[in-house]
Design a protein around this motif. Structure first.
Motif, mmCIF file in Angstrom:
data_model
loop_
_atom_site.group_PDB
_atom_site.id
_atom_site.type_symbol
_atom_site.label_atom_id
_atom_site.label_comp_id
_atom_site.label_asym_id
_atom_site.label_seq_id
_atom_site.Cartn_x
_atom_site.Cartn_y
_atom_site.Cartn_z
ATOM 1 N N GLY A 24 0.807 -1.214 0.000
ATOM 2 C CA GLY A 24 0.000 0.000 0.000
ATOM 3 C C GLY A 24 0.837 1.259 0.000
ATOM 4 O O GLY A 24 2.066 1.223 -0.118
ATOM 5 N N GLU A 83 -3.968 3.822 0.168
ATOM 6 C CA GLU A 83 -4.091 2.971 -1.016
ATOM 7 C C GLU A 83 -3.531 1.589 -0.696
ATOM 8 O O GLU A 83 -2.513 1.470 -0.018
ATOM 9 C CB GLU A 83 -3.325 3.580 -2.194
ATOM 10 N N GLU A 88 -3.705 -2.954 -2.079
ATOM 11 C CA GLU A 88 -4.129 -3.983 -3.025
ATOM 12 C C GLU A 88 -4.501 -5.253 -2.268
ATOM 13 O O GLU A 88 -3.819 -5.637 -1.311
ATOM 14 C CB GLU A 88 -3.022 -4.282 -4.036
ATOM 15 N N ARG A 145 -7.621 -3.094 -6.408
ATOM 16 C CA ARG A 145 -6.863 -1.896 -6.053
ATOM 17 C C ARG A 145 -7.805 -0.900 -5.399
ATOM 18 O O ARG A 145 -8.808 -0.496 -5.993
ATOM 19 C CB ARG A 145 -6.210 -1.309 -7.301
ATOM 20 N N CYS A 146 -7.482 -0.516 -4.184
ATOM 21 C CA CYS A 146 -8.382 0.284 -3.357
ATOM 22 C C CYS A 146 -7.731 1.614 -3.003
ATOM 23 O O CYS A 146 -6.527 1.674 -2.745
ATOM 24 C CB CYS A 146 -8.721 -0.460 -2.065
ATOM 25 N N ALA A 147 -8.542 2.658 -2.952
ATOM 26 C CA ALA A 147 -8.071 3.975 -2.524
ATOM 27 C C ALA A 147 -9.145 4.600 -1.649
ATOM 28 O O ALA A 147 -10.307 4.728 -2.066
ATOM 29 C CB ALA A 147 -7.773 4.867 -3.724
#
Length: 228
Positions: free
Chosen positions: A9, A72, A74, A92-94
């Motif tokens: 991240g 952020e 993953e 994929r995260c934010a």
């Protein structure tokens, strides 16, 4: 998926950016180290410093939780594809956590989750932010090609949310040890209501978690309904 996952991240705030690793058990534990400070919480929007709040010039907090930053990371996420078995994807995260709002409201002035699934060279996900992982993963499922289904707790036959509501993530109850009773859930109240069954939940998990008893969510939707 069992054990502790290490999720690559990045942390960004007004001071700059730093690559980090988020450790998670897939249930209700997330922890990381940022600028030498150890953080832990049940959700990405509820990370608190284990040794008390560091000096204000290092981070910003609201009620003890990290804010005024961008997180952020993953997460591995499997997808069942008709005729091609199970495929390995990456989510994929934010998460953007805004600044504390003015008193007396005491909330963040912004909180937005954006996710995208990378699978077989394609990216599925929209630019618009979501309030929680349930909505984000529903959106991704609708964008997948026909015959492709997420293989994760959010899409499992034995998972459900409390009618009282849930937060950003990790509020999904698993009923794998009460399958027969869960099949009869028909609403909130009564002998077959989700409230009556709630004490028998096995555990609470993150939406992206996966165990060996996964079964695709079918026509019976429990309290929360089918997926998608």
């Amino acid at each position: 998926m069992n054990g502790l996952q290490r999720l690559p991240g990045r942390y960004t705030d007004r001071h700059g950016a730093q690559d980090v690793v988020f450790e998670s058990d897939g249930r209700e534990l997330i922890r990381t180290t940022i600028r030498g400070v150890r953080f832990e919480g049940e959700s990405m929007d509820a990370l608190g410093a284990l040794s008390g709040e560091p000096p204000a010039e290092m981070f910003r907090f609201l009620d003890g939780d990290l804010c005024s930053c961008l997180l952020e990371w993953e997460v591995p996420l499997r997808v069942d594809v008709a005729g091609r078995d199970t495929r390995a994807g990456v989510l994929r995260c934010a998460l953007r956590l805004g600044d504390p709002g003015p008193a007396p409201h005491r909330g963040l002035d912004e909180q937005s989750l954006t996710v995208a699934l990378r699978l077989d060279g394609h990216t599925y996900g929209g630019p618009a932010g979501h309030d929680d992982f349930e909505a984000a993963l529903y959106d991704i499922q609708h964008r997948l090609p026909p015959g492709a289904r997420l293989r994760a707790c959010v899409a499992c036959a034995w998972s459900d949310y409390s009618p009282a509501g849930h937060g950003l993530m990790a509020g999904l109850a698993c009923f794998r040890d009460a399958k027969d009773r869960y099949r009869r859930v028909d609403g909130k109240h009564g002998p077959h209501g989700i409230f009556a069954l709630w004490p028998e939940r096995t555990e609470q998990v993150q939406e992206t978690h996966l165990c060996g008893e996964f079964e695709p969510r079918g026509a019976h939707g429990g309290y929360r309904g089918p997926f998608p």
